[in-house]
Motif scaffolding. Structure first.
Motif, PDB file in Angstrom:
ATOM      1  N   GLU A  13       0.849  -1.189   0.000  1.00 26.03           N
ATOM      2  CA  GLU A  13       0.000   0.000   0.000  1.00 26.03           C
ATOM      3  C   GLU A  13       0.884   1.238   0.000  1.00 26.03           C
ATOM      4  O   GLU A  13       1.719   1.413   0.895  1.00 26.03           O
ATOM      5  CB  GLU A  13      -0.913   0.030   1.238  1.00 26.03           C
ATOM      6  N   ALA A  61       4.629   5.223  -7.531  1.00 25.72           N
ATOM      7  CA  ALA A  61       4.539   3.846  -8.047  1.00 25.72           C
ATOM      8  C   ALA A  61       5.699   3.477  -8.982  1.00 25.72           C
ATOM      9  O   ALA A  61       6.231   2.364  -8.889  1.00 25.72           O
ATOM     10  CB  ALA A  61       3.191   3.616  -8.728  1.00 25.72           C
ATOM     11  N   ALA A  66       6.822  -5.733  -6.506  1.00 28.29           N
ATOM     12  CA  ALA A  66       5.653  -5.895  -5.629  1.00 28.29           C
ATOM     13  C   ALA A  66       4.600  -6.656  -6.419  1.00 28.29           C
ATOM     14  O   ALA A  66       4.491  -6.487  -7.634  1.00 28.29           O
ATOM     15  CB  ALA A  66       5.108  -4.543  -5.193  1.00 28.29           C
ATOM     16  N   GLY A  67       3.844  -7.493  -5.728  1.00 28.82           N
ATOM     17  CA  GLY A  67       2.767  -8.219  -6.409  1.00 28.82           C
ATOM     18  C   GLY A  67       1.679  -7.273  -6.873  1.00 28.82           C
ATOM     19  O   GLY A  67       1.274  -7.277  -8.025  1.00 28.82           O
ATOM     20  N   ALA A  68       1.208  -6.435  -5.936  1.00 28.36           N
ATOM     21  CA  ALA A  68       0.193  -5.436  -6.279  1.00 28.36           C
ATOM     22  C   ALA A  68       0.480  -4.163  -5.511  1.00 28.36           C
ATOM     23  O   ALA A  68       0.931  -4.205  -4.363  1.00 28.36           O
ATOM     24  CB  ALA A  68      -1.204  -5.952  -5.936  1.00 28.36           C
ATOM     25  N   ILE A  69       0.227  -3.038  -6.176  1.00 29.33           N
ATOM     26  CA  ILE A  69       0.477  -1.730  -5.574  1.00 29.33           C
ATOM     27  C   ILE A  69      -0.874  -1.046  -5.374  1.00 29.33           C
ATOM     28  O   ILE A  69      -1.593  -0.788  -6.346  1.00 29.33           O
ATOM     29  CB  ILE A  69       1.398  -0.882  -6.471  1.00 29.33           C
ATOM     30  N   PHE A  70      -1.236  -0.797  -4.127  1.00 30.53           N
ATOM     31  CA  PHE A  70      -2.505  -0.163  -3.769  1.00 30.53           C
ATOM     32  C   PHE A  70      -2.206   1.290  -3.462  1.00 30.53           C
ATOM     33  O   PHE A  70      -1.450   1.591  -2.528  1.00 30.53           O
ATOM     34  CB  PHE A  70      -3.107  -0.851  -2.541  1.00 30.53           C
ATOM     35  N   MET A  71      -2.782   2.197  -4.227  1.00 30.49           N
ATOM     36  CA  MET A  71      -2.386   3.597  -4.122  1.00 30.49           C
ATOM     37  C   MET A  71      -3.470   4.461  -3.486  1.00 30.49           C
ATOM     38  O   MET A  71      -4.642   4.391  -3.858  1.00 30.49           O
ATOM     39  CB  MET A  71      -2.050   4.126  -5.521  1.00 30.49           C
ATOM     40  N   GLN A  76       1.816  -2.502 -13.947  1.00 32.71           N
ATOM     41  CA  GLN A  76       3.132  -1.914 -14.177  1.00 32.71           C
ATOM     42  C   GLN A  76       4.072  -3.053 -14.543  1.00 32.71           C
ATOM     43  O   GLN A  76       4.157  -4.036 -13.817  1.00 32.71           O
ATOM     44  CB  GLN A  76       3.579  -1.218 -12.890  1.00 32.71           C
ATOM     45  N   SER A 128       3.285  -5.863 -11.807  1.00 26.50           N
ATOM     46  CA  SER A 128       2.677  -5.496 -10.527  1.00 26.50           C
ATOM     47  C   SER A 128       1.310  -4.907 -10.838  1.00 26.50           C
ATOM     48  O   SER A 128       1.197  -4.001 -11.667  1.00 26.50           O
ATOM     49  CB  SER A 128       3.514  -4.443  -9.803  1.00 26.50           C
ATOM     50  N   SER A 129       0.268  -5.409 -10.154  1.00 25.11           N
ATOM     51  CA  SER A 129      -1.054  -4.807 -10.334  1.00 25.11           C
ATOM     52  C   SER A 129      -1.033  -3.383  -9.804  1.00 25.11           C
ATOM     53  O   SER A 129      -0.368  -3.093  -8.804  1.00 25.11           O
ATOM     54  CB  SER A 129      -2.115  -5.582  -9.549  1.00 25.11           C
ATOM     55  N   ILE A 189      -3.651  -0.377  -8.474  1.00 22.39           N
ATOM     56  CA  ILE A 189      -5.030  -0.112  -8.055  1.00 22.39           C
ATOM     57  C   ILE A 189      -5.061   1.200  -7.289  1.00 22.39           C
ATOM     58  O   ILE A 189      -4.379   1.334  -6.276  1.00 22.39           O
ATOM     59  CB  ILE A 189      -5.568  -1.211  -7.105  1.00 22.39           C
ATOM     60  N   GLN A 190      -5.810   2.155  -7.802  1.00 23.63           N
ATOM     61  CA  GLN A 190      -6.055   3.361  -7.012  1.00 23.63           C
ATOM     62  C   GLN A 190      -7.559   3.603  -7.020  1.00 23.63           C
ATOM     63  O   GLN A 190      -8.124   4.057  -8.026  1.00 23.63           O
ATOM     64  CB  GLN A 190      -5.309   4.575  -7.579  1.00 23.63           C
TER      65      GLN A 190
END
Lengths: 430, 430
Positions: free
Chosen positions: A330, A340, A346-351, B120, B391-392, B394-395
């Motif tokens: 996150e 970002a 990173a597997g997933a980036i939550f912004m 990304q 990398s996923s 998400i915002q």
């Protein structure tokens, strides 16, 4: 929770220790799994039925007792309250929309001499999805595994799910219905993996097996890798929250809890540039912990593997994140989109403040099957690309065969492979 | 060569038997490899030096003796005759051009409510390439492994290659030079794989290891899978030629030889719609075999695993090909491009009379590292995509967090994960 500070002389060693996690394969489990796999390969359905009765407390007499029809799935969906049905179908639609963006298509180009080169991209024919039973039976996991296969165009999606003592989970079956699963067998463990890998009279052989499972399932997947494709063998789940203080402290506290509640070896780490804010988040955790039904698991997880890391600025925070290569990251900071690109692993980036990991887990659209244990250094979220594969396309023209034949001949002779050279030379114009 | 006919009642069983190949892992090799890996993990360079001296007949006293500089690679290139230099650089250029088409780029889209979703895409930081020494030291293999990593943007490409008794292969080193390898260590075997996976004081830890090797190397790669990424563990090489009779029989004969000359367990299969043509190809093989330096290997391979398969038409030929899912498939037929879409499973499809497999092996452009042993059902040629990961992104906007929060809350409660639900609920407007 452990408290780390990037100003410490041994900071990077502390980070390394923090992430150390014993993943050694257990030779005893490997041996049991080897025997089960061999037995299922040799005796097929009979072995599957025996192991299922023994391990899952079932009393099946034939594979028909371990097979669920499409009608059973539909009925499970229809038994659910309307708001749950709606949540499932809306989530499925969003997941489908997102995954459509991942679909790859064949391409080719033609050289000036008429030689055509490209790649033909096709879906796998048939895949198997392993879904754990019991306490870890997650409908979201069914959708996240089945939907990318469905979008890729896989025609047969076979799901296996153990139903210990015959107990079935309606939401899990409903999720399978919504996500386009074509067939379900109520078997689990290494025997289910072996049946999918080798095929039995009843369970068709698949081309790839995905989905999480216990140590026996993981060992079985590792064993059949090569006969079928597999996804990554997942480690414990992790979240890393980089926070600059702009998100309410109790939101971040709950995000850290949401990872810790998975199990005692899950990992929640907070990185902050502000000691004051880090203290606020920890204070919020103290306030909130007693409201959590899974309080004991959360406390154990945070004590075992949780940490608060103070860093001097957000650049350093990104550097730490790149080292840890977390499953979930996150970026709970202002202008998160600007940061970002500094995240390499990173597997997933939550912004941003509103993007809790849990929104991504269920319904934002992206997949929640993500690389764990630093494997984001080289691995990706589960996606449509995992259910497509490529064939190179090469059509060399007569004209193109002349220069290429000369080069191939030189290099093949250099490797001592005369037939390779001769095959190229035969195509040279006399 | 075995003679099969699709009209036979047990034809599909015969096909299955033809392809049966024992790939069982040898527990003795596994144990030796486990010990070596543990030793390298614990003792680092010292262990690498000891194993290298013992297994490769070297007398290294420090890692400096096992390290090649960029200058050494350049010097190897410069020692080669000009026509070989030109062949290497032209092949490298074509391989690079083709692989540029595989490079994937980040993408994102914005929902009507302002929520941003995407992926990304980044290169791996550092990869290891295993190159066998001795008789199977192939410069083409160096290029095919290193070039996609290079095109992906991998900054450090570390190659390991054993040099038994100190013997170095100039073309292999020159290929490394041309393909952009950044560092070479002259170590091999399980100890080289372990050093790349765990890192030592001298050999940096990589994120992924690719490249072929013997049974020890394969067992080591399988063991470190998860700590680092690996490519497929390759089986014996295979070619399947579908021929309608339009290609000169001696060309096809030589293409079958070129696969058989790899080793005794390589597989060459001819499928034809014409018994007359199949006989002509076999006649050509009889004529040509005595001109082959690797005659004994070719004869053993064809006797062990080779076959001629007669089918009633090209549709049936494609059906057989899809069952066999061969590494190399030659569509040596008229209008080959029309038949390619009927092929669902093959590592590479070579179309038309002029496209010998060997042109693809060396210089047409596509990669020659291809899925073997029916794994083309789920696996792809080595490519740039193997050296990139995702990398996923998400915002979720404040507005988007409202409906998503409701859904996540329902599904999380359904899974008994209260903290997940609460993290979503906290983002709901009051």
């Amino acid at each position: 929770m452990k408290q780390l500070n990037s100003a410490a002389a041994d900071f990077w060693q502390q980070l390394k220790d923090l992430q150390a996690f014993e993943t050694a394969q257990d030779p005893k489990i490997d041996q049991i799994v080897a025997d089960i796999c061999h037995d299922v390969q040799t005796r097929g359905d009979a072995a599957v039925i025996e192991y299922t009765n023994r391990f899952d407390g079932m009393s099946a007499t034939s594979m028909a007792d371990l097979t669920l029809s499409q009608e059973a799935l539909k009925a499970a969906f229809e038994r659910l309250p309307e708001h749950v049905q709606a949540a499932l179908t809306t989530a499925a639609k969003r997941i489908e929309d997102y995954h459509q963006h991942q679909k790859q298509t064949s391409w080719q180009y033609t050289d000036a001499d008429g030689t055509v080169l490209g790649q033909q991209i096709t879906a796998l024919d048939r895949v198997g999805i392993y879904v754990p039973g019991g306490k870890a039976a997650y409908p979201s996991s069914v959708m996240m595994n089945a939907m990318p296969a469905h979008v890729a165009g896989v025609e047969e999606i076979i799901m296996v799910v153990p139903t210990p003592k015959g107990e079935r989970n309606d939401i899990v079956l409903a999720a399978a219905y919504v996500a386009g699963v074509t067939q379900i067998f109520t078997v689990g463990g290494a025997q289910a993996v072996a049946a999918l890998a080798y095929g039995t009279a009843t369970i068709p052989q698949v081309d790839k097996i995905t989905g999480p499972g216990n140590a026996y399932v993981a060992a079985a997947k590792r064993r059949v890798f090569g006969i079928v494709g597999i996804d990554m063998v997942a480690g414990p789940s992790e979240i890393l929250v980089i926070a600059d203080g702009s998100t309410p402290a109790d939101w971040v506290a709950m995000d850290l809890f949401s990872q810790a509640e998975h199990d005692e070896i899950a990992q929640s780490i907070l990185i902050s540039t502000s000691a004051v804010y880090a203290a606020q988040v920890q204070e919020a955790m103290s306030q909130l912990i007693d409201t959590m039904p899974r309080k004991d698991i959360i406390n154990a997880s945070l004590a075992n593997r949780g940490a608060v890391v103070l860093v001097k600025d957000l650049d350093e925070a990104c550097e730490v994140a790149n080292y840890l290569a977390p499953e979930h990251l996150e970026l709970s900071v202002e202008n998160a989109q600007d940061w970002a690109p500094k995240i390499r692993h990173a597997g997933a980036i939550f912004m941003g403040a509103y993007t809790s990991e849990s929104l991504g887990d269920y319904c934002a659209g992206p997949n929640h099957v993500l690389p764990t244990s630093r494997t984001a250094r080289f691995a990706s979220p589960l996606g449509v690309y995992d259910f497509q594969k490529r064939s190179s396309l090469i059509q060399v023209s007569q004209q193109g065969a002349q220069p290429l034949g000369e080069i191939a001949s030189i290099l093949a002779h250099g490797e001592g492979l005369t037939a390779h050279a001769r095959a190229a030379e035969l195509r040279l114009d006399k």
